[in-house]
Design a protein around this motif. Structure first.
Motif, PDB file in Angstrom:
ATOM      1  N   PRO A 184      37.367  37.997  44.009  1.00 42.80           N
ATOM      2  CA  PRO A 184      35.923  37.923  43.799  1.00 42.80           C
ATOM      3  C   PRO A 184      35.092  38.763  44.752  1.00 42.80           C
ATOM      4  N   SER A 185      35.449  38.871  46.049  1.00 38.33           N
ATOM      5  CA  SER A 185      34.606  39.572  47.005  1.00 38.33           C
ATOM      6  C   SER A 185      35.198  40.910  47.434  1.00 38.33           C
ATOM      7  N   THR A 186      36.295  41.320  46.821  1.00 42.90           N
ATOM      8  CA  THR A 186      36.968  42.554  47.198  1.00 42.90           C
ATOM      9  C   THR A 186      36.382  43.738  46.437  1.00 42.90           C
ATOM     10  N   ARG A 187      36.069  44.790  47.162  1.00 42.75           N
ATOM     11  CA  ARG A 187      35.557  46.019  46.540  1.00 42.75           C
ATOM     12  C   ARG A 187      36.707  47.020  46.474  1.00 42.75           C
ATOM     13  N   ILE A 188      36.962  47.529  45.281  1.00 42.69           N
ATOM     14  CA  ILE A 188      38.147  48.354  45.033  1.00 42.69           C
ATOM     15  C   ILE A 188      37.726  49.735  44.546  1.00 42.69           C
ATOM     16  N   ALA A 189      38.340  50.761  45.128  1.00 43.09           N
ATOM     17  CA  ALA A 189      38.101  52.134  44.693  1.00 43.09           C
ATOM     18  C   ALA A 189      39.409  52.750  44.236  1.00 43.09           C
ATOM     19  N   PHE A 190      39.388  53.373  43.092  1.00 38.69           N
ATOM     20  CA  PHE A 190      40.555  54.064  42.546  1.00 38.69           C
ATOM     21  C   PHE A 190      40.375  55.565  42.724  1.00 38.69           C
ATOM     22  N   ALA A 237      34.521  50.505  50.241  1.00 38.70           N
ATOM     23  CA  ALA A 237      35.673  49.870  49.576  1.00 38.70           C
ATOM     24  C   ALA A 237      36.543  49.114  50.584  1.00 38.70           C
ATOM     25  N   ASP A 238      37.048  47.963  50.162  1.00 41.85           N
ATOM     26  CA  ASP A 238      38.031  47.201  50.949  1.00 41.85           C
ATOM     27  C   ASP A 238      39.447  47.656  50.624  1.00 41.85           C
ATOM     28  N   GLN A 284      45.587  40.571  48.450  1.00 40.26           N
ATOM     29  CA  GLN A 284      44.769  41.500  47.652  1.00 40.26           C
ATOM     30  C   GLN A 284      45.650  42.432  46.820  1.00 40.26           C
ATOM     31  N   ALA A 285      46.693  42.975  47.454  1.00 45.84           N
ATOM     32  CA  ALA A 285      47.585  43.888  46.741  1.00 45.84           C
ATOM     33  C   ALA A 285      48.325  43.179  45.612  1.00 45.84           C
ATOM     34  N   GLU A 286      48.793  41.968  45.891  1.00 45.90           N
ATOM     35  CA  GLU A 286      49.522  41.206  44.875  1.00 45.90           C
ATOM     36  C   GLU A 286      48.625  40.876  43.691  1.00 45.90           C
ATOM     37  N   SER A 318      47.686  42.924  56.679  1.00 45.34           N
ATOM     38  CA  SER A 318      47.480  41.512  57.012  1.00 45.34           C
ATOM     39  C   SER A 318      47.898  40.620  55.847  1.00 45.34           C
ATOM     40  N   ALA A 319      47.973  39.326  56.111  1.00 46.43           N
ATOM     41  CA  ALA A 319      48.323  38.371  55.047  1.00 46.43           C
ATOM     42  C   ALA A 319      47.283  38.416  53.926  1.00 46.43           C
TER      43      ALA A 319
END
Length: 272
Positions: A2-8, A64-65, A145-147, A139-140
């Motif tokens: 929900p709070s993660t900003r993702i850039a491709f 981006a996070d 986030q990656a999963e 980090s954990a």
């Protein structure tokens, strides 16, 4: 997420599939950005998913996070070296490029939290499977986030050793093509037995789909499912014995060994 900003970085088929999976899971359009050199593809991704798109990679990653590297392996070095000055140092980098090691990425980007993964093409239907490896800086929370990112298009499985990516490439990365080859061969054999080609293809495809679903949904392994179908002295046993007399299991092992070895060779070549 929900709070993660993702850039491709790169908005081709696999990136678009991940974006679609995230949007289907409820990730807001304004939490996702993408950069893509081709204007036509930028327009397509923006229209389909409602996200903001850019021609410039550095502009896309601002704020981006998580940064997903989804460019071709052959251009990864140049892309990373150009991107490095714009990184904050604690953003999670997720690479879905085949054959690019964490060591190479660290050399080009600097020390960053890195997750290297090997997805496969059924991810385009959200039926994929990916092997993931995280470096020591992750980090954990970033592992989560990656999963979640890769789970948007299928199953995500963690690896404790990076070199196992080569085995994942051999089994699942290249794996869909092995099944397609079997489908081709069974369809041709059915036609040789007198079936119309279209009928042979339908029989083969539905059998492959049904067998895969049985294997996935069963509480026993594939070997037991095979035994249950194979009556003594019956038709299935005649076919299985023919496969085995031709060295089927050994051939499969040799094929996967060849794929894993080639994966390792490509990593060495592309990392230079």
């Amino acid at each position: 997420m929900p709070s993660t900003r993702i850039a491709f970085i790169g908005a081709g088929n696999m990136a678009a599939s991940l974006i679609g999976g995230l949007r289907a899971q409820g990730v807001a359009a304004d939490a996702i950005r993408a950069s893509e050199p081709y204007a036509e593809q930028r327009a397509k991704v923006a229209a389909e998913h409602g996200i903001e798109v850019f021609a410039d990679n550095a502009e896309a990653i601002q704020g981006a996070d998580v940064i997903v590297l989804a460019v071709k392996p052959q251009v990864m070095k140049a892309v990373c070296q150009a991107l490095a000055p714009s990184l904050s140092g604690n953003q999670l980098i997720v690479s879905i490029a085949a054959g690019i090691t964490c060591a190479s990425l660290e050399q080009w980007l600097g020390v960053q939290p890195l997750v290297r993964c090997m997805p496969n093409t059924p991810a385009l239907l959200r039926q994929g499977v990916s092997g993931l490896y995280a470096n020591a800086q992750v980090s954990a929370a970033q592992r989560t986030q990656a999963e979640q990112l890769l789970s948007a298009v299928g199953l995500a499985l963690w690896l404790e050793q990076e070199q196992l990516i080569d085995a994942v490439t051999a089994v699942s990365g290249s794996g869909p093509a092995y099944f397609f080859l079997l489908i081709e061969a069974m369809t041709a054999a059915g036609e040789q037995l007198g079936l119309p080609r279209a009928t042979a293809a339908q029989l083969t495809l539905q059998t492959a789909l049904g067998a895969a679903r049985m294997a996935v949904e069963s509480d026993v392994d594939a070997a037991e499912l095979r035994r249950r179908v194979t009556s003594p002295a019956g038709t299935t046993e005649a076919a299985i014995k023919t496969f085995q007399a031709g060295g089927f299991e050994k051939l499969v092992q040799q094929a996967l060994d060849a794929a894993a070895n080639r994966s390792a060779e490509l990593a060495e070549q592309l990392g230079q």
